[in-house]
Design an enzyme around this catalytic site. Structure first.
Site, PDB file in Angstrom:
ATOM      1  N   SER A   1       7.211   4.339   6.215  1.00 46.60           N
ATOM      2  CA  SER A   1       7.672   3.125   5.532  1.00 46.60           C
ATOM      3  C   SER A   1       9.185   3.063   5.614  1.00 46.60           C
ATOM      4  O   SER A   1       9.858   4.102   5.660  1.00 46.60           O
ATOM      5  CB  SER A   1       7.243   3.135   4.061  1.00 46.60           C
ATOM      6  OG  SER A   1       7.916   2.114   3.325  1.00 46.60           O
TER       7      SER A   1
ATOM      8  N   TYR B   1       6.244   6.957  -3.994  1.00 44.10           N
ATOM      9  CA  TYR B   1       5.792   6.402  -2.719  1.00 44.10           C
ATOM     10  C   TYR B   1       6.809   6.676  -1.617  1.00 44.10           C
ATOM     11  O   TYR B   1       6.469   7.165  -0.534  1.00 44.10           O
ATOM     12  CB  TYR B   1       5.559   4.893  -2.871  1.00 44.10           C
ATOM     13  CG  TYR B   1       5.164   4.206  -1.594  1.00 44.10           C
ATOM     14  CD1 TYR B   1       3.848   4.225  -1.152  1.00 44.10           C
ATOM     15  CD2 TYR B   1       6.111   3.537  -0.816  1.00 44.10           C
ATOM     16  CE1 TYR B   1       3.480   3.604   0.031  1.00 44.10           C
ATOM     17  CE2 TYR B   1       5.754   2.910   0.363  1.00 44.10           C
ATOM     18  CZ  TYR B   1       4.439   2.945   0.783  1.00 44.10           C
ATOM     19  OH  TYR B   1       4.087   2.323   1.955  1.00 44.10           O
TER      20      TYR B   1
END
Length: 248
Positions: A140, A154
């Site tokens: 990401s 995350y």
């Protein structure tokens, strides 16, 4: 061209979108996820649109590590080889640290990192036996720096996954096995469908087409889409944390 492609987390979001793109390229697919009814629907759609491809399905919870190894081998046996494995399954749960949501942050850490490790292990075992293959991990853009609030855990898991993938790449540099880390920017999917007014967000179809193109090039790393995320990734790594934290 890599003919036989395994995608985890293929029942929704980016996994489902990438399956459509690689089917369009004529690839055989090994698709797995927890929600098998959605996989059945996807298989029917893909084989109707592209009757020349083979689509294999398995139910898989990537947090069941023994099942990961077993499922990957079953796919290899059914298709003959696995030419590319895309480690895509993950989750976006998370809450600020110290606010009473350790269980959610732990689950995110387990699925996004430990379960991804199991997938990488299973894939590379097969690739070493074949002396060929392409490992792809979906990290990401948030992995570039530590992020605040709901993104803290995350982002940390995605940074860990990127470092893990780089280590695998270093280990396999002198082999025919290729290793790629993908850093998606803001691509609309089920994991972020409730997030509104996000700058640079693109729709799922456009994003997955860009993902497939990047993966086909087999780079060491790629931000997707390249614009604006390649320059933004550079800025995220070098700007003061006080500035970066406002980008979350």
């Amino acid at each position: 061209m890599r003919k036989n492609i395994l995608i985890t987390g293929a029942s929704s979001g980016l996994g489902r979108g990438m399956a459509r793109e690689f089917a369009r390229l004529g690839c055989n697919l090994a698709l797995c996820a927890r929600r098998t009814e959605r996989l059945d629907e996807l298989k029917a759609e893909l084989t109707a649109a592209h009757p020349g491809i083979h689509v294999a399905l398995r139910a898989l919870d990537v947090d069941d590590y023994d099942a990961v190894f077993r499922t990957f081998r079953e796919f290899r046996d059914e298709l003959g080889t696995l030419d590319r494995v895309i480690v895509n399954a993950g989750m976006g749960k998370g809450q600020p640290i110290g606010t009473g949501y350790f269980y959610a942050n732990r689950q995110t850490a387990q699925t996004n990192f430990v379960s991804a490790l199991a997938q990488c292990e299973a894939a590379v075992e097969i690739f070493r036996e074949q002396n060929a293959g392409h490992l792809v991990t979906i990290s990401s853009i948030s992995a570039m720096r530590g992020m605040p609030r709901n993104l803290t855990t995350y982002a940390a898991t995605k940074a860990g996954l990127a470092a893990l993938t780089e280590g695998i790449r270093a280990d396999l540099m002198r082999t025919p096995i290729k290793v790629t880390t993908i850093f998606p920017g803001y691509i609309r999917s089920e994991i972020n469908e409730k997030v509104k007014k996000t700058p640079f967000m693109i729709d799922t179809e456009t994003g997955c087409r860009a993902l497939a193109r990047a993966i086909e090039r087999e780079p060491a790393t790629a931000c997707v889409p390249g614009w604006p995320w390649t320059p933004l990734a550079f800025l995220m790594r070098h700007l003061p944390l006080s500035v970066v934290s406002k980008m979350a």
